[in-house]
Motif scaffolding. Structure first.
Motif, mmCIF file in Angstrom:
data_model
loop_
_atom_site.group_PDB
_atom_site.id
_atom_site.type_symbol
_atom_site.label_atom_id
_atom_site.label_comp_id
_atom_site.label_asym_id
_atom_site.label_seq_id
_atom_site.Cartn_x
_atom_site.Cartn_y
_atom_site.Cartn_z
ATOM 1 N N ASN A 187 0.856 -1.112 -0.001
ATOM 2 C CA ASN A 187 -0.077 0.011 0.076
ATOM 3 C C ASN A 187 1.125 1.050 0.144
ATOM 4 O O ASN A 187 1.831 1.382 0.716
ATOM 5 C CB ASN A 187 -0.786 -0.046 1.365
ATOM 6 N N PHE A 217 -10.058 -1.262 1.480
ATOM 7 C CA PHE A 217 -9.863 -2.034 0.459
ATOM 8 C C PHE A 217 -11.008 -2.641 -0.369
ATOM 9 O O PHE A 217 -10.800 -2.574 -1.619
ATOM 10 C CB PHE A 217 -8.679 -3.249 0.862
ATOM 11 N N ASP A 230 -5.895 6.589 5.088
ATOM 12 C CA ASP A 230 -5.681 5.631 5.947
ATOM 13 C C ASP A 230 -5.388 5.622 7.679
ATOM 14 O O ASP A 230 -5.996 6.678 8.000
ATOM 15 C CB ASP A 230 -4.191 4.878 5.537
ATOM 16 N N ALA A 238 -4.253 1.617 -2.447
ATOM 17 C CA ALA A 238 -4.204 0.217 -2.493
ATOM 18 C C ALA A 238 -4.692 -0.382 -3.499
ATOM 19 O O ALA A 238 -5.551 -0.009 -4.440
ATOM 20 C CB ALA A 238 -4.676 -0.488 -1.207
ATOM 21 N N ARG A 243 -0.738 -5.322 -4.936
ATOM 22 C CA ARG A 243 0.425 -4.373 -4.349
ATOM 23 C C ARG A 243 0.068 -3.091 -5.028
ATOM 24 O O ARG A 243 0.887 -3.151 -6.268
ATOM 25 C CB ARG A 243 1.957 -5.129 -4.481
#
Length: 261
Positions: A187, A217, A230, A238, A243
């Motif tokens: 992330n 996510f 976040d 993300a 990835r």
């Protein structure tokens, strides 16, 4: 000065050598009653900005502590070893900008000293391992209740080295932000504040990739990209089940562009 029950430790020493264990050993010998919290020892080698970000995003969640941080490419040079006093604890480490962001999170610097009293150091100080021989014994003494004013002369906080602020730029229909950290899940955390997400539409473009303006996510389909605030209240990117750092081809320090079309 009262002692501290806790000491935190943040380094770029990794886990394949005995460096971290040596620091733990010194802390245990100088302050056997204190407990140690390892924040991280996997900061990229010599990456002061990444270490500063990890430290700053963690210290407010810890108990009152002496925080030792060592990401120190200038070890053995004229850079100063310092201890900084904040309302939320003491920060010990090199004067290379590593401690400043964390000090702000802990209420700001209200004092500090240049660590010069060799009686507070290990008996023999290596020029390349100040984490073991300078910063850990100093932190242990502070935690055990020794007066920080005995560790060296006071310093002017204005004289401390400060890292440049990460890049954040906002325009009509676009936002550019420096990549602050990349976690083990890939992330991508940006320097931009998470509140900026409210000004973006539901569908956006990040580094040329389509993304969803979301909250977690799973707001994106499997393999899809999502931009979200976040846990540190930063903008982050993300990929659900993937990835984002690999998809976007970015590393810490790069600048990522977000557009509305």
């Amino acid at each position: 000065m009262p002692g501290y029950d806790w000491i935190s430790l943040t380094t770029d020493y990794g886990l394949s050598d005995g460096f971290v264990a040596a620091c733990h050993g010194v802390l245990a010998r100088t302050s056997p009653a204190a407990r140690v919290i390892d924040i991280s020892h996997l900061v990229p080698p010599g990456d002061v900005a990444r270490g500063a970000a990890v430290l700053a995003q963690t210290v407010t969640h810890l108990p009152r502590a002496v925080h030792v941080a060592v990401v120190d490419p200038g070890v053995g040079t004229e850079r100063r070893p310092v201890a900084l006093i904040t309302p939320g604890g003491i920060l010990v480490g090199p004067d290379n900008g590593l401690l400043i962001w964390a000090a702000r999170e802990l209420g700001g610097i209200v004092g500090g000293v240049h660590l010069t009293n060799e009686k507070w150091f290990a008996g023999r100080v290596s020029r390349t391992f100040h984490g073991r021989d300078v910063f850990s014994p100093v932190a242990g003494r502070i935690a055990a209740g020794a007066s920080l004013m005995d560790a060296g002369p006071e310093i002017d906080p204005a004289s401390l080295t400060v890292l440049p602020d990460p890049v954040v730029a906002i325009g009509d229909g676009w936002l550019e932000s420096e990549v602050l950290t990349i976690d083990r899940f890939g992330n991508v955390q940006l320097a931009a504040d998470g509140s900026l997400l409210a000004g973006l539409p539901g569908q956006i473009v990040v580094g040329g990739c389509r993304a969803i303006n979301g909250a977690t996510f799973a707001d994106a389909p499997q393999g899809g990209m999502v931009v979200f605030p976040d846990s540190a209240e930063r903008l982050a990117v993300a990929v659900n089940g993937g990835r984002a750092a690999v998809v976007l081809g970015v590393t810490a320090g790069d600048v990522l562009r977000i557009t509305t079309d």
